[in-house]
Design a protein around this motif. Structure first.
Motif, short mmCIF file in Angstrom:
data_model
loop_
_atom_site.label_atom_id
_atom_site.label_comp_id
_atom_site.label_asym_id
_atom_site.label_seq_id
_atom_site.Cartn_x
_atom_site.Cartn_y
_atom_site.Cartn_z
N VAL A 115 0.85 -1.19 0.00
CA VAL A 115 0.00 0.00 0.00
C VAL A 115 0.89 1.23 0.00
CG1 VAL A 115 -1.85 1.23 1.19
CG2 VAL A 115 -1.75 -1.28 1.30
N MET A 116 0.64 2.16 -0.95
CA MET A 116 1.52 3.30 -1.13
C MET A 116 0.74 4.61 -1.21
SD MET A 116 4.06 1.66 -4.05
CE MET A 116 5.34 2.91 -3.77
N THR A 117 1.32 5.66 -0.67
CA THR A 117 0.76 7.00 -0.84
C THR A 117 1.27 7.58 -2.15
OG1 THR A 117 2.63 8.11 0.23
CG2 THR A 117 0.82 7.34 1.66
N ALA A 118 0.65 8.68 -2.57
CA ALA A 118 1.12 9.35 -3.79
C ALA A 118 2.58 9.76 -3.66
CB ALA A 118 0.25 10.57 -4.08
N LYS A 119 2.96 10.22 -2.47
CA LYS A 119 4.35 10.61 -2.26
C LYS A 119 5.28 9.41 -2.39
CE LYS A 119 7.42 12.90 1.07
NZ LYS A 119 7.52 13.53 2.42
N ASP A 120 4.87 8.27 -1.83
CA ASP A 120 5.67 7.05 -1.98
C ASP A 120 5.89 6.71 -3.45
OD1 ASP A 120 5.64 6.67 0.80
OD2 ASP A 120 3.87 5.37 0.73
N PRO A 126 10.06 8.34 -10.27
CA PRO A 126 9.95 9.77 -10.62
C PRO A 126 9.19 10.04 -11.92
CG PRO A 126 12.18 9.23 -9.91
CD PRO A 126 11.45 7.93 -10.05
N GLY A 127 8.92 8.99 -12.69
CA GLY A 127 8.12 9.18 -13.90
C GLY A 127 6.68 9.52 -13.61
N PHE A 128 6.20 9.22 -12.40
CA PHE A 128 4.84 9.60 -11.99
C PHE A 128 4.82 11.00 -11.40
CE2 PHE A 128 4.14 4.90 -11.59
CZ PHE A 128 3.02 4.80 -12.40
N GLN A 129 3.67 11.67 -11.54
CA GLN A 129 3.41 12.92 -10.82
C GLN A 129 1.97 12.88 -10.31
OE1 GLN A 129 4.20 16.09 -13.68
NE2 GLN A 129 2.27 15.73 -14.74
N LEU A 130 1.74 12.04 -9.31
CA LEU A 130 0.39 11.83 -8.79
C LEU A 130 0.04 12.87 -7.73
CD1 LEU A 130 0.23 7.94 -8.44
CD2 LEU A 130 -0.06 9.37 -10.47
N ASP A 132 -1.70 14.38 -4.27
CA ASP A 132 -1.55 13.92 -2.88
C ASP A 132 -2.66 12.99 -2.43
OD1 ASP A 132 0.75 15.36 -2.68
OD2 ASP A 132 -0.15 17.07 -1.64
N GLU A 133 -3.89 13.19 -2.94
CA GLU A 133 -5.02 12.41 -2.43
C GLU A 133 -5.07 10.99 -2.99
OE1 GLU A 133 -6.56 14.91 -5.97
OE2 GLU A 133 -5.15 15.12 -4.28
N MET A 134 -4.15 10.63 -3.87
CA MET A 134 -4.17 9.31 -4.48
C MET A 134 -3.44 8.28 -3.64
SD MET A 134 -3.93 9.81 -8.55
CE MET A 134 -5.45 10.15 -9.41
N ILE A 135 -3.85 7.00 -3.82
CA ILE A 135 -3.17 5.87 -3.20
C ILE A 135 -2.85 4.85 -4.29
CG2 ILE A 135 -4.26 6.17 -0.95
CD1 ILE A 135 -6.07 3.75 -1.71
N GLY A 136 -1.97 3.92 -3.96
CA GLY A 136 -1.63 2.88 -4.91
C GLY A 136 -1.43 1.54 -4.22
N TYR A 137 -1.66 0.48 -4.97
CA TYR A 137 -1.39 -0.88 -4.51
C TYR A 137 -0.42 -1.51 -5.51
CZ TYR A 137 -5.50 -0.29 -1.54
OH TYR A 137 -6.40 0.17 -0.61
N PHE A 138 0.74 -1.91 -5.01
CA PHE A 138 1.79 -2.43 -5.87
C PHE A 138 1.95 -3.93 -5.67
CE2 PHE A 138 6.42 -3.27 -6.67
CZ PHE A 138 6.36 -3.12 -8.05
#
Length: 378
Positions: A115-120, A126-130, A132-138
Motif C-alpha cells: 500500500v503506497m501514498t502518492a508521495k511514496d 519519478p516518472g509519476f506525478q500523482l 496527494d489524495e491518491m493511493i496505490g497498490y503495488f
C-alpha cells in the motif's frame, strides 16, 4: 482426416488450446481468417499486463495464479521471452471499488501487496506525478506478458506436435451430426469430432451459421506509445506496469520495453463495431489522440509526446466477464469469447481448461462463473 478437435479462431485462446490439445495427443486443426499472430484481433501490440490481486473480482485470482504458472512453464520450456516481472501498480482515489477489490483479493489469497501514498509512488518512480489524495497498490510479482510472442510460441509448438493450420481461411458453413462437425471453408473443408469457436470479434459471424447469436459486442479500441524527455524514468527494470481507475475512466500502461516508449491505453469506452472486418485507422476520432495524451500529461510528464498510435478490438459481454461454455443445443461445440479487454493474461490457463473440457476431464480451476446461462433472464 477426422480431427479430434477443430478450432475456429487461432488467436490468444485458440492457439493456446491448440498447443495443450496437441500436447495431450489430440489431432487438431486450427482455422483462422488471417495468419496468426496478426493485427486484426486482440493480441497484437506486443504486450499485455498480468495482475494477480484482481479488481474485477476475486473469483479470477485462482485462474490468474494458475495462468502465471503456465506462462512461466512455457518460458522455461522454450527459452522464449514470455513474461517480465516489472510489478504492477494500481492507483486512484481512496474508496475506489476496484482498488478495494484488489486489496480484498490480495488478503483472501495471501498475495503480496504494498500500500503506497502518492508521495511514496512519486519518490520510487519519478516518472509519476500523482496528486496527494491518491493511493496505490503495488504487486511485485505481477508484470508484462509478450502477447504476440506467446501466440507465436504456442503456434510453433502446436505445429511441432502435428497440428494443421488453415490460415487466411474463411468459414462458409458448419454442418453438425451427433459425433461429427464439418467446417466448410472457401476452398476446403475440415471434419472433426468436436469444435471450439474462439473467433474473437468474429465469433457471432461463426455462431450465426448455427442460428445462434451470443451477447457480445465488438468494440474499437486504441493505444499509443509515448516518448518523454527523461526516457530513463520509464524503462523496463525501472518503471512498473500500471492501471488507473476513477469514476469516469480506466487507463492502463507499460514501461518502455526495448526503447519502444511508454505505452498507454484506455480500457473503458470505445466505439462499437458494426462490421468486424473493418476498423477505422488510428486518428479517425478526436479521442484517439486526445485522451491518452491528456492522461500522460496529467499523471506522468508535460514533455511527453506521442510516437505511434494503433487500433485493436475488445469483444465485450454485458457484465465484462467471459463466456466459456458449450454452445446451446450442442454437446460437441464449445465457445470461448467475450474476453472484454482483460482476457489475454488468462489465455494459458483458459487454453489448458478448454483442452480438459474438450477431452471430458475436470478443469484445474472452476469456470462456472463464465457459463452462458447467467444471461438467461436478460
Amino acid at each position: 482426416m477426422i480431427y479430434d478437435v477443430i478450432i475456429i479462431g487461432a488467436g490468444s485462446m485458440g492457439m493456446s488450446a491448440g498447443y495443450y490439445l496437441t500436447e495431450s495427443g489430440q489431432k487438431v486443426a486450427l482455422v483462422d481468417s488471417y495468419d496468426p499472430p496478426h493485427d486484426e484481433g486482440s493480441h497484437h501490440g506486443g504486450t499485455r499486463l498480468i495482475r494477480h490481486a484482481y479488481g474485477e473480482g476475486g473469483n479470477y485470482v485462482p485462474l490468474a495464479l494458475h495462468s502465471q504458472k503456465l506462462w512461466e512453464e512455457l518460458e522455461e520450456k522454450t527459452e522464449e521471452r514470455i513474461f517480465s516481472k516489472t510489478g504492477v501498480l494500481n492507483f486512484g482515489l481512496k474508496g475506489n471499488v476496484f482498488l478495494d477489490t484488489v486489496q480484498k483479493s490480495a488478503e483472501e489469497y495471501n498475495l503480496p501487496l504494498e500500500v503506497m501514498t502518492a508521495k511514496d509512488i512519486n519518490t520510487r518512480w519519478p516518472g509519476f506525478q500523482l496528486q496527494d489524495e491518491m493511493i496505490g497498490y503495488f504487486e511485485k510479482n505481477s508484470g508484462v506478458l509478450f502477447s504476440e510472442n506467446a501466440v507465436r510460441t504456442y503456434r510453433a509448438l502446436a505445429e511441432q506436435n502435428g497440428a494443421d493450420l488453415y490460415t487466411n481461411s474463411r468459414v462458409q458453413a458448419i454442418e453438425t451430426e451427433a459425433d461429427q462437425v464439418t467446417v466448410k471453408l472457401t476452398d476446403d473443408e475440415v471434419k472433426g469430432k468436436k469444435l471450439l469457436i474462439s473467433a474473437g470479434k468474429g465469433t457471432n459471424q461463426v455462431t450465426r451459421l448455427l442460428d445462434i447469436t451470443l451477447p457480445i459486442t465488438p468494440v474499437r479500441k486504441t493505444f499509443s506509445w509515448f516518448k518523454a524527455g527523461e526516457e530513463t524514468n520509464y524503462e523496463e527494470g525501472v518503471f512498473p506496469g500500471w492501471g488507473h481507475i476513477d469514476e469516469d475512466s480506466t487507463y492502463y500502461g507499460f514501461p518502455s520495453i526495448d526503447g519502444t516508449g511508454l505505452k498507454i491505453g484506455r480500457h473503458d469506452g470505445g466505439n462499437p463495431i458494426d462490421n468486424p472486418g473493418e476498423l477505422e485507422p488510428f486518428g479517425t476520432f478526436p479521442e484517439d489522440e486526445q485522451e491518452t495524451l491528456s492522461f500522460a500529461h496529467k499523471y506522468f510528464s508535460e514533455d511527453i509526446e506521442r510516437k505511434e498510435g494503433r487500433v485493436c478490438t475488445y469483444t465485450n459481454t454485458p457484465d465484462e466477464d467471459f463466456i466459456i461454455d458449450y454452445l446451446p443445443g450442442y454437446e460437441n461445440i464449445i465457445v470461448a469469447c467475450g474476453f472484454s479487454g482483460h482476457g489475454f493474461k488468462f489465455s494459458s490457463g483458459i487454453g489448458e481448461s478448454l483442452t480438459k473440457m474438450l477431452m471430458d476431464k475436470k478443469t484445474v480451476v472452476s469456470l462456472e462463473s463464465f457459463r452462458l446461462n447467467r444471461f438467461d433472464n436478460q
